[in-house]
Write a protein that holds these residues in place. Structure first.
Motif, PDB file in Angstrom:
ATOM      1  N   ASP A 111      58.592   6.983  22.067  1.00  0.00           N
ATOM      2  CA  ASP A 111      57.215   7.027  21.590  1.00  0.00           C
ATOM      3  C   ASP A 111      56.783   5.783  20.823  1.00  0.00           C
ATOM      4  O   ASP A 111      55.651   5.711  20.331  1.00  0.00           O
ATOM      5  N   GLY A 112      57.671   4.769  20.741  1.00  0.00           N
ATOM      6  CA  GLY A 112      57.258   3.484  20.171  1.00  0.00           C
ATOM      7  C   GLY A 112      56.700   2.538  21.218  1.00  0.00           C
ATOM      8  O   GLY A 112      56.132   1.496  20.894  1.00  0.00           O
ATOM      9  N   ILE A 113      56.872   2.899  22.497  1.00  0.00           N
ATOM     10  CA  ILE A 113      56.385   2.057  23.600  1.00  0.00           C
ATOM     11  C   ILE A 113      55.029   2.612  24.025  1.00  0.00           C
ATOM     12  O   ILE A 113      54.932   3.495  24.873  1.00  0.00           O
ATOM     13  N   THR A 114      53.982   2.134  23.409  1.00  0.00           N
ATOM     14  CA  THR A 114      52.662   2.728  23.576  1.00  0.00           C
ATOM     15  C   THR A 114      51.619   1.688  23.984  1.00  0.00           C
ATOM     16  O   THR A 114      51.819   0.493  23.840  1.00  0.00           O
ATOM     17  N   GLY A 115      50.510   2.197  24.482  1.00  0.00           N
ATOM     18  CA  GLY A 115      49.371   1.331  24.786  1.00  0.00           C
ATOM     19  C   GLY A 115      48.938   1.429  26.243  1.00  0.00           C
ATOM     20  O   GLY A 115      49.712   1.829  27.118  1.00  0.00           O
ATOM     21  N   VAL A 116      47.699   1.076  26.462  1.00  0.00           N
ATOM     22  CA  VAL A 116      47.137   1.052  27.810  1.00  0.00           C
ATOM     23  C   VAL A 116      47.381  -0.321  28.426  1.00  0.00           C
ATOM     24  O   VAL A 116      47.024  -1.350  27.830  1.00  0.00           O
ATOM     25  N   VAL A 117      47.998  -0.355  29.577  1.00  0.00           N
ATOM     26  CA  VAL A 117      48.264  -1.611  30.280  1.00  0.00           C
ATOM     27  C   VAL A 117      47.029  -2.048  31.054  1.00  0.00           C
ATOM     28  O   VAL A 117      46.619  -3.211  31.012  1.00  0.00           O
ATOM     29  N   ASP A 118      46.412  -1.103  31.744  1.00  0.00           N
ATOM     30  CA  ASP A 118      45.232  -1.424  32.554  1.00  0.00           C
ATOM     31  C   ASP A 118      44.477  -0.126  32.838  1.00  0.00           C
ATOM     32  O   ASP A 118      45.094   0.907  33.099  1.00  0.00           O
ATOM     33  N   TYR A 119      43.170  -0.215  32.762  1.00  0.00           N
ATOM     34  CA  TYR A 119      42.347   0.951  33.074  1.00  0.00           C
ATOM     35  C   TYR A 119      41.065   0.475  33.746  1.00  0.00           C
ATOM     36  O   TYR A 119      40.303  -0.277  33.165  1.00  0.00           O
ATOM     37  N   GLU A 120      40.885   0.927  34.974  1.00  0.00           N
ATOM     38  CA  GLU A 120      39.685   0.595  35.725  1.00  0.00           C
ATOM     39  C   GLU A 120      38.984   1.896  36.094  1.00  0.00           C
ATOM     40  O   GLU A 120      39.308   2.514  37.114  1.00  0.00           O
ATOM     41  N   PRO A 121      38.039   2.332  35.263  1.00  0.00           N
ATOM     42  CA  PRO A 121      37.362   3.608  35.532  1.00  0.00           C
ATOM     43  C   PRO A 121      36.747   3.697  36.923  1.00  0.00           C
ATOM     44  O   PRO A 121      36.788   4.758  37.558  1.00  0.00           O
ATOM     45  N   ALA A 122      36.207   2.588  37.406  1.00  0.00           N
ATOM     46  CA  ALA A 122      35.573   2.623  38.734  1.00  0.00           C
ATOM     47  C   ALA A 122      36.596   2.860  39.842  1.00  0.00           C
ATOM     48  O   ALA A 122      36.267   3.408  40.902  1.00  0.00           O
ATOM     49  N   GLU A 123      37.854   2.447  39.600  1.00  0.00           N
ATOM     50  CA  GLU A 123      38.912   2.630  40.591  1.00  0.00           C
ATOM     51  C   GLU A 123      39.692   3.925  40.394  1.00  0.00           C
ATOM     52  O   GLU A 123      40.569   4.262  41.192  1.00  0.00           O
ATOM     53  N   LEU A 124      39.396   4.639  39.296  1.00  0.00           N
ATOM     54  CA  LEU A 124      40.055   5.913  38.996  1.00  0.00           C
ATOM     55  C   LEU A 124      41.568   5.758  38.860  1.00  0.00           C
ATOM     56  O   LEU A 124      42.342   6.617  39.285  1.00  0.00           O
ATOM     57  N   VAL A 125      41.994   4.665  38.248  1.00  0.00           N
ATOM     58  CA  VAL A 125      43.422   4.410  38.052  1.00  0.00           C
ATOM     59  C   VAL A 125      43.661   3.985  36.606  1.00  0.00           C
ATOM     60  O   VAL A 125      42.968   3.104  36.090  1.00  0.00           O
ATOM     61  N   LEU A 126      44.640   4.604  35.978  1.00  0.00           N
ATOM     62  CA  LEU A 126      45.044   4.276  34.611  1.00  0.00           C
ATOM     63  C   LEU A 126      46.518   3.895  34.614  1.00  0.00           C
ATOM     64  O   LEU A 126      47.354   4.637  35.144  1.00  0.00           O
ATOM     65  N   THR A 127      46.837   2.738  34.035  1.00  0.00           N
ATOM     66  CA  THR A 127      48.233   2.339  33.841  1.00  0.00           C
ATOM     67  C   THR A 127      48.505   2.332  32.345  1.00  0.00           C
ATOM     68  O   THR A 127      47.827   1.637  31.583  1.00  0.00           O
ATOM     69  N   VAL A 128      49.479   3.127  31.930  1.00  0.00           N
ATOM     70  CA  VAL A 128      49.702   3.357  30.507  1.00  0.00           C
ATOM     71  C   VAL A 128      51.195   3.405  30.222  1.00  0.00           C
ATOM     72  O   VAL A 128      52.000   3.797  31.068  1.00  0.00           O
ATOM     73  N   LYS A 129      51.577   2.983  29.021  1.00  0.00           N
ATOM     74  CA  LYS A 129      52.990   2.998  28.641  1.00  0.00           C
ATOM     75  C   LYS A 129      53.438   4.429  28.337  1.00  0.00           C
ATOM     76  O   LYS A 129      52.659   5.257  27.879  1.00  0.00           O
TER      77      LYS A 129
END
Length: 399
Positions: A51-69
């Motif tokens: 739980d120390g490896i946190t944060g959003v890597v990439d988020y493109e709402p228009a593409e409906l894809v979220l990359t998150v730690k």
């Protein structure tokens, strides 16, 4: 508990796993620890918290894809998506209340490692169906990537989905790419009062087989839900745009008109009802053994009827009867007769969600696997974690 490792980067996590592999030292792998009381206790002197490896890597709402730690709190992920009127379609539960963990403490990695899917699974699919890719470190201490950020990118083994339901026994994930969807413009719940479990099973089956596009279907016995203490309630959720919901609601009323006691819950009240059901709030505040039973939807009510003949239980049905939550009112889990009964009524599997540490050590928490399937599980474990250092024994003794 011995030394705890709390890396804040993928590189630090890789170094810890490499050290553990070289030293043949087992690690208890957890996110925030909110699901630590689910599954078998891991015998390990060291804890690896992600739980120390946190944060959003990439988020493109228009593409409906979220990359998150992986260590990012689920609450933060859901809040971010809500800002853009989107959501995790598989509706993951927050089991903190029922497992005695701090409120809102789960991580996205823990959700996916346990394939935690809520009432909308009927329509949207399980958590694993929305994982597009991941980055992880195997039990050899080797980083790897699987999948990507698009849907059709799999050749060979689908490791992204394979990670789900592995409970941290194959690899330690550091990030995920997840498919998200827009939030429904409107939600309401069509309620039938006073149905028996058999009648509810039939009503839910008819609703799910109709053109009403029901996204969730559940049944709770009388005295189990604050919506009605005097009657059982059968819940059918509709989501979408208002004009569509109005049309589909008329369909439901027509299909189920033989059940005259009908009500409608709308907006926030509907969302809260399904949120409480998803998070198992009716079972919170207890320490009695709690089972998650998966069967065919037509068998759920029969399993309940047979269990009530033999044991004192509290229960509710979700997934149109395909998911039955059963709380034993005594202190014994009754795992052997319960699983035998399930096998006699069409088959399925039972997972012990909540019990004491002693009980979880003495019984099979997860459904025992046939010998051939257990052999495959052991070989898969040997490929990813040959030294058996990642959550050894968390799911099954010896692997």
């Amino acid at each position: 508990m011995g030394e705890g490792f709390h890396p804040t980067t993928a590189e630090e996590l890789e170094a810890v796993v490499k050290w553990a592999a070289a030293e043949r030292t087992p690690l208890e792998v957890i996110g925030s620890g909110s699901k630590r009381n689910w599954g078998r206790a891991v015998q390990s002197a060291h804890t690896l918290r992600v739980d120390g490896i946190t944060g959003v890597v990439d988020y493109e709402p228009a593409e409906l894809v979220l990359t998150v730690k992986a260590g990012t709190p689920l609450q933060e992920v859901e809040a971010l998506l809500k800002e853009h009127n989107q959501e995790l379609p598989f509706e993951p539960a927050n089991l903190s209340a029922v497992l005695g963990a701090p409120a809102q403490s789960g991580t996205i990695g823990g959700v996916l490692a346990t394939n935690l899917s809520g009432p909308r699974r009927l329509k949207a699919g399980a958590a694993r169906d929305h994982v597009l890719g991941l980055e992880a470190v195997s039990g050899r201490g080797e980083p790897f990537k699987a999948g990507g950020r698009v849907v059709k990118n799999v050749t060979g083994y689908d490791l992204s989905r394979g990670f789900c339901s592995s409970w941290g026994t194959l690899a330690v994930a550091t990030s995920f790419s997840i498919k998200v969807l827009p939030r429904a413009a409107k939600e309401c719940t069509f309620v039938l009062l006073g149905l028996t479990p058999q009648e509810a099973a039939q009503a839910m089956s008819e609703a799910m087989g109709s053109s009403a596009e029901v996204s969730s279907a559940a049944h709770l016995p009388h005295g189990f839900c604050p919506l009605s203490q005097e009657h059982s309630i059968t819940l059918l959720r509709l989501e979408g745009i208002p004009v569509s919901i109005d049309y589909r609601l008329d369909k439901l009323r027509s299909i189920l008109k033989r059940f005259p006691s009908q009500e409608l819950i709308e907006g926030q009240a509907s969302r809260k009802t399904w949120g409480d059901l998803r998070d198992l709030i009716p079972f919170a505040g207890s320490s009695k053994p709690l089972w998650k039973i998966s069967v065919s939807p037509t068998a759920g009510q029969q399993v309940i009827a047979e269990l009530e003949k033999r044991f004192a239980i509290r229960w509710m049905m979700d997934w149109a009867g395909g998911l039955v939550w059963v709380e034993m009112q005594g202190d014994e889990p009754h795992d052997v007769p319960l699983r035998r009964l399930i096998a006699e009524n069409g088959g399925g599997h039972a997972t012990l969600l909540r019990a004491s540490v002693e009980l979880r050590a003495d019984v099979d928490v997860f459904q025992p696997q046939p010998e051939t399937l257990m052999g495959l599980s052991k070989r898969l474990k040997a490929q990813f974690d040959p030294h058996n250092i990642l959550n050894p024994g968390r799911m099954y003794a010896g692997i």
